[in-house]
Design a protein around this motif. Structure first.
Motif, mmCIF file in Angstrom:
data_model
loop_
_atom_site.group_PDB
_atom_site.id
_atom_site.type_symbol
_atom_site.label_atom_id
_atom_site.label_comp_id
_atom_site.label_asym_id
_atom_site.label_seq_id
_atom_site.Cartn_x
_atom_site.Cartn_y
_atom_site.Cartn_z
ATOM 1 N N TYR A 121 0.859 -1.176 0.000
ATOM 2 C CA TYR A 121 0.000 0.000 0.000
ATOM 3 C C TYR A 121 0.897 1.227 0.000
ATOM 4 C CZ TYR A 121 -4.119 2.862 0.875
ATOM 5 O OH TYR A 121 -5.144 3.770 0.748
ATOM 6 N N PHE A 122 0.777 2.038 -1.047
ATOM 7 C CA PHE A 122 1.597 3.227 -1.209
ATOM 8 C C PHE A 122 0.791 4.486 -0.881
ATOM 9 C CE2 PHE A 122 4.079 0.731 -4.483
ATOM 10 C CZ PHE A 122 5.267 0.723 -3.774
ATOM 11 N N ILE A 123 1.441 5.430 -0.220
ATOM 12 C CA ILE A 123 0.889 6.764 -0.028
ATOM 13 C C ILE A 123 1.948 7.758 -0.484
ATOM 14 C CG2 ILE A 123 -0.075 8.435 1.587
ATOM 15 C CD1 ILE A 123 -0.772 6.118 3.444
ATOM 16 N N SER A 124 1.630 8.545 -1.499
ATOM 17 C CA SER A 124 2.578 9.529 -2.028
ATOM 18 C C SER A 124 2.004 10.933 -1.916
ATOM 19 C CB SER A 124 2.899 9.240 -3.496
ATOM 20 O OG SER A 124 3.780 8.157 -3.635
ATOM 21 N N TYR A 125 2.875 11.868 -1.548
ATOM 22 C CA TYR A 125 2.535 13.294 -1.530
ATOM 23 C C TYR A 125 3.477 13.986 -2.512
ATOM 24 C CZ TYR A 125 0.388 12.000 2.947
ATOM 25 O OH TYR A 125 -0.374 11.401 3.932
ATOM 26 N N PHE A 126 2.956 14.948 -3.286
ATOM 27 C CA PHE A 126 3.752 15.576 -4.323
ATOM 28 C C PHE A 126 3.857 17.088 -4.114
ATOM 29 C CE2 PHE A 126 1.481 11.930 -6.188
ATOM 30 C CZ PHE A 126 2.571 11.135 -6.486
ATOM 31 N N HIS A 127 5.050 17.597 -4.361
ATOM 32 C CA HIS A 127 5.269 19.038 -4.257
ATOM 33 C C HIS A 127 4.456 19.748 -5.334
ATOM 34 C CE1 HIS A 127 7.185 22.922 -3.915
ATOM 35 N NE2 HIS A 127 7.928 22.498 -2.905
ATOM 36 N N PRO A 128 3.799 20.861 -5.009
ATOM 37 C CA PRO A 128 3.023 21.612 -6.015
ATOM 38 C C PRO A 128 3.863 22.013 -7.228
ATOM 39 C CG PRO A 128 2.543 22.417 -3.809
ATOM 40 C CD PRO A 128 3.699 21.469 -3.665
ATOM 41 N N ARG A 129 5.171 22.141 -7.011
ATOM 42 C CA ARG A 129 6.069 22.548 -8.094
ATOM 43 C C ARG A 129 6.019 21.570 -9.276
ATOM 44 N NH1 ARG A 129 10.507 21.272 -5.970
ATOM 45 N NH2 ARG A 129 10.691 23.049 -4.572
ATOM 46 N N VAL A 130 5.761 20.292 -9.005
ATOM 47 C CA VAL A 130 5.736 19.290 -10.070
ATOM 48 C C VAL A 130 4.669 19.630 -11.100
ATOM 49 C CG1 VAL A 130 5.364 16.846 -10.589
ATOM 50 C CG2 VAL A 130 6.618 17.500 -8.516
ATOM 51 N N GLY A 131 3.566 20.168 -10.647
ATOM 52 C CA GLY A 131 2.518 20.567 -11.575
ATOM 53 C C GLY A 131 1.452 19.528 -11.824
ATOM 54 N N LEU A 132 1.402 18.478 -10.996
ATOM 55 C CA LEU A 132 0.365 17.463 -11.152
ATOM 56 C C LEU A 132 -1.012 18.077 -10.917
ATOM 57 C CD1 LEU A 132 2.036 14.490 -9.243
ATOM 58 C CD2 LEU A 132 1.822 14.747 -11.719
ATOM 59 N N THR A 133 -1.965 17.661 -11.731
ATOM 60 C CA THR A 133 -3.324 18.193 -11.627
ATOM 61 C C THR A 133 -4.299 17.204 -11.011
ATOM 62 O OG1 THR A 133 -3.973 17.371 -13.815
ATOM 63 C CG2 THR A 133 -2.906 19.537 -13.709
ATOM 64 N N GLY A 134 -3.931 15.934 -11.002
ATOM 65 C CA GLY A 134 -4.840 14.891 -10.548
ATOM 66 C C GLY A 134 -5.602 14.269 -11.694
ATOM 67 N N GLU A 135 -5.447 14.834 -12.896
ATOM 68 C CA GLU A 135 -6.120 14.311 -14.084
ATOM 69 C C GLU A 135 -5.224 13.352 -14.861
ATOM 70 O OE1 GLU A 135 -9.304 14.939 -14.693
ATOM 71 O OE2 GLU A 135 -9.348 16.172 -12.877
#
Length: 242
Positions: A146-160
Motif C-alpha cells: 500500500y503506497f501513499i505519495s505526496y507531491f510538491h506543487p512545483r511538479v505541476g500534477l493536476t490529478g487528471e
C-alpha cells in the motif's frame, strides 16, 4: 524460445545472457516449475563459455529469481517479490523490468493540507494543499503493498493524469520534472487496523515499512512516499560495491 547472443554487439556477453534468461524464465512453462536447460546445453546454444553463462545465472540466483540445486538443476523460484536499492525506477518500471505483472486494486487521489513533517520536507506551509495519491498494488493473486505519495506543487500534477502509467514517466514526459535522487529509510513495523485490512493480514502482523524521499535534478524535493509491504510477499535486497 530460441535464445541467441549477438556476438557483434558492444553489450557484454554475460549481460546479454542475463537479459535472455529473464525473458526465458518469464515464460509460463518455467513459471510452472519446468527446469531450465542444463549449463552445458545453454552455453552451447548461446555459443558462450560456461563461466560467462554462470555469471548471468548467479545474478538471477542472487536476486532470488532462480533456485539452483546441485545434482538436480535450476528452476524459477516461487518466492516473494524483491526490490533492490540500486534500481532507481518507479515501482511499475521496476516490476516490469523483473517480468512481474502488477495489478492495481485501489487508487485514491485527494488534495490535502500537509502535516508539519511533510510541509517541512517540501519547504512549504501547512496551509497549501498538495496532491495525495494512495494505491493498493500487488500480484494478480493478491495485493502486497500500500503506497501513499505526496507531491510538491512545483511538479505541476493536476490529478487528471493517468496514474496507471509509471509515475516518473508522468513526471518527465508530462511535466518536464526528472526524478534523479532517492533517499530511503527501511524499517519493520506492525500493521495497524487500516493497513492490515488493505493487505489482508492480521492486525499487528509484521510488515516492511519504507519511506522514500525523491528529488529532482536540482536536488529539490518532489515526492514524499510511504510504502507498507506484506512481510511474507516482499524482500528488499541491498547491493553495495567498492
Amino acid at each position: 524460445m530460441k535464445l541467441k547472443i549477438n556476438h557483434n554487439s558492444h553489450t557484454p556477453l554475460h549481460i546479454q545472457a542475463e537479459e535472455l534468461l529473464r525473458k526465458l524464465i518469464a515464460e509460463e512453462e518455467y513459471q510452472n516449475g519446468k527446469m531450465l536447460p542444463n549449463e552445458v546445453d545453454l552455453s552451447k546454444q548461446l555459443a558462450i563459455s560456461r563461466s560467462t553463462l554462470r555469471m548471468a545465472l548467479n545474478k538471477l540466483v542472487y536476486e532470488g529469481l532462480l533456485i539452483r540445486k546441485k545434482g538436480v538443476g535450476t528452476k524459477v523460484a516461487e518466492m516473494a517479490v524483491s526490490s533492490k536499492s540500486m534500481n532507481w525506477l518507479s515501482f511499475s518500471q521496476e516490476m516490469a523490468a523483473r517480468g512481474i505483472v502488477i495489478k492495481d486494486y485501489e487508487m485514491h487521489l485527494t488534495w490535502v493540507f500537509p502535516d508539519e513533517k511533510i510541509a517541512n520536507f517540501f519547504e512549504i506551509g501547512t496551509d497549501k494543499k498538495i496532491l495525495k495519491l494512495e494505491r493498493l498494488r500487488g500480484k494478480p493473486e493478491w495485493p502486497f503493498v500500500y503506497f501513499i505519495s505526496y507531491f510538491h506543487p512545483r511538479v505541476g500534477l493536476t490529478g487528471e493524469e493517468d496514474f496507471r502509467r509509471p509515475l516518473y514517466e508522468i513526471f518527465e514526459k508530462d511535466h518536464s520534472v526528472i526524478a534523479t535522487l532517492s533517499k530511503e529509510e527501511i524499517s519493520a513495523t506492525a500493521a495497524d487496523n487500516f493497513i492490515a485490512s488493505k493487505l489482508g493480514v492480521d492486525n499487528g502482523s509484521p510488515i516492511l515499512f519504507r519511506k522514500r524521499y525523491v528529488f529532482d535534478q536540482g536536488e529539490r524535493p518532489i515526492e514524499y512516499n510511504l510504502g507498507y509491504y506484506r512481510a511474507d510477499s516482499f524482500v528488499y535486497a541491498v547491493e553495495s560495491r567498492r
